[in-house]
Design a protein around this motif. Structure first.
Motif, PDB file in Angstrom:
ATOM      1  N   TYR A 114      35.094   2.938 -16.879  1.00 47.43           N
ATOM      2  CA  TYR A 114      35.313   3.580 -18.167  1.00 47.43           C
ATOM      3  C   TYR A 114      35.080   5.088 -18.069  1.00 47.43           C
ATOM      4  CZ  TYR A 114      35.121   4.827 -23.052  1.00 47.43           C
ATOM      5  OH  TYR A 114      35.369   5.445 -24.251  1.00 47.43           O
TER       6      TYR A 114
ATOM      7  N   ASP B 244      37.376   4.120 -28.857  1.00 47.87           N
ATOM      8  CA  ASP B 244      37.992   3.127 -27.982  1.00 47.87           C
ATOM      9  C   ASP B 244      37.593   1.705 -28.362  1.00 47.87           C
ATOM     10  OD1 ASP B 244      39.381   5.027 -26.577  1.00 47.87           O
ATOM     11  OD2 ASP B 244      37.967   5.130 -24.913  1.00 47.87           O
ATOM     12  N   LEU B 245      36.344   1.523 -28.779  1.00 46.94           N
ATOM     13  CA  LEU B 245      35.918   0.196 -29.236  1.00 46.94           C
ATOM     14  C   LEU B 245      36.704  -0.228 -30.474  1.00 46.94           C
ATOM     15  CD1 LEU B 245      32.035   0.462 -28.785  1.00 46.94           C
ATOM     16  CD2 LEU B 245      33.536  -1.152 -27.601  1.00 46.94           C
TER      17      LEU B 245
ATOM     18  N   VAL C 147      40.369  -1.358 -29.599  1.00 45.95           N
ATOM     19  CA  VAL C 147      40.601  -2.462 -28.660  1.00 45.95           C
ATOM     20  C   VAL C 147      41.733  -3.390 -29.116  1.00 45.95           C
ATOM     21  CG1 VAL C 147      39.603  -4.593 -27.744  1.00 45.95           C
ATOM     22  CG2 VAL C 147      38.364  -2.448 -27.514  1.00 45.95           C
TER      23      VAL C 147
ATOM     24  N   ASP D 116      44.919  -1.523 -28.446  1.00 48.00           N
ATOM     25  CA  ASP D 116      45.135  -1.258 -27.025  1.00 48.00           C
ATOM     26  C   ASP D 116      45.510  -2.524 -26.257  1.00 48.00           C
ATOM     27  OD1 ASP D 116      44.634   1.412 -27.374  1.00 48.00           O
ATOM     28  OD2 ASP D 116      42.534   1.317 -26.747  1.00 48.00           O
ATOM     29  N   ARG D 117      45.076  -3.673 -26.731  1.00 45.38           N
ATOM     30  CA  ARG D 117      45.442  -4.921 -26.053  1.00 45.38           C
ATOM     31  C   ARG D 117      46.957  -5.130 -26.043  1.00 45.38           C
ATOM     32  NH1 ARG D 117      40.643  -8.634 -28.581  1.00 45.38           N
ATOM     33  NH2 ARG D 117      39.172  -8.462 -26.824  1.00 45.38           N
TER      34      ARG D 117
ATOM     35  N   LEU E  50      37.923  -1.305 -21.774  1.00 46.95           N
ATOM     36  CA  LEU E  50      37.324  -2.013 -22.904  1.00 46.95           C
ATOM     37  C   LEU E  50      38.162  -3.196 -23.367  1.00 46.95           C
ATOM     38  CD1 LEU E  50      35.760   0.829 -25.096  1.00 46.95           C
ATOM     39  CD2 LEU E  50      34.700  -0.616 -23.373  1.00 46.95           C
ATOM     40  N   CYS E  51      39.425  -3.249 -22.961  1.00 48.87           N
ATOM     41  CA  CYS E  51      40.257  -4.406 -23.298  1.00 48.87           C
ATOM     42  C   CYS E  51      39.919  -5.603 -22.429  1.00 48.87           C
ATOM     43  CB  CYS E  51      41.737  -4.066 -23.128  1.00 48.87           C
ATOM     44  SG  CYS E  51      42.346  -2.815 -24.266  1.00 48.87           S
TER      45      CYS E  51
ATOM     46  N   ARG F 177      31.412  -5.626 -23.939  1.00 49.41           N
ATOM     47  CA  ARG F 177      31.623  -4.700 -25.050  1.00 49.41           C
ATOM     48  C   ARG F 177      30.353  -4.505 -25.876  1.00 49.41           C
ATOM     49  NH1 ARG F 177      36.907  -6.368 -24.837  1.00 49.41           N
ATOM     50  NH2 ARG F 177      36.498  -8.285 -25.981  1.00 49.41           N
TER      51      ARG F 177
END
Length: 206
Positions: free
Chosen positions: A24, A80-81, A84, A87-88, A96-97, A102
């Motif tokens: 990360y 970013d959290l 997620v 972003d997936r 983080l995906c 997490r």
């Protein structure tokens, strides 16, 4: 035998966590873009009305840099959290995906937030801590707002609001926050510059 098994599991878990944190940091934090963003925030806080806005010595400058690093890291991980689920679909290779840790990243955000608050609490302006609290509350509400993912343009504008606040928080270490036109012009200029950058960077916005 059981102890050995537990010990092996613990070592494997720590290795996995360490690997995810390193991945990360390398892919989301140690980037020229983040360095440029931190430099922009610091220069805006230091150079809006010299010499009063400049750090009086290297110790103050180092603390300013630490505060900027804490703010950027804390909110970067938090962004970013929150992203997620998005972003997936669009960026599934992000750390983080795929991580199973997490919860640890959320804990890191809390620890960074506590460290940031302790630095801000020692500024010369009593309104600095409420300003940080207001920014945090705004981001909590926005990240929990379900339509956020479909309001792409508005999402960028709200997320970018944090950078002018970072400048004000760093500047508050030397002088109380005020309606000084120079600092206001500076933070508006930085905000507009970042808006232009995001439009150039993200073709979906265009």
């Amino acid at each position: 035998m059981v102890t050995s098994y537990v010990s092996t599991e613990t070592v494997a878990l720590l290795k996995s966590l360490g690997s995810d944190i390193c991945a990360y940091v390398q892919t989301r934090l140690l980037l020229p873009r983040i360095a440029a963003l931190g430099s922009l925030v610091l220069l805006a806080a230091w150079c809006h009305s010299p010499p009063q806005s400049l750090p009086p010595d290297w110790r103050v400058a180092l603390i300013d840099m630490l505060l900027a690093a804490l703010l950027l890291t804390q909110f970067r991980i938090w962004d970013d959290l929150a992203d997620v689920p998005l972003d997936r679909r669009s960026k599934p290779n992000r750390t983080l995906c795929n991580t199973s840790h997490r919860g640890v990243f959320r804990l890191i955000v809390i620890v960074l937030a506590a460290a940031t608050a302790s630095l801000v609490a020692n500024t010369s302006d009593r309104t600095a801590l409420p300003l940080l609290g207001g920014l945090t509350l705004l981001m909590i509400c926005w990240y929990w707002f379900p339509p956020r993912s479909s309001w792409r343009g508005l999402n960028y504008h709200i997320v970018l609001l944090k950078y002018p606040v970072f400048i004000l928080l760093i500047d508050s270490r030397r002088a109380p926050l005020s309606g000084d036109t120079t600092i206001l012009q500076t933070i508006i200029g930085v905000y507009l510059l970042l808006c232009v950058f995001e439009v150039c960077h993200d073709r979906m916005l265009r």
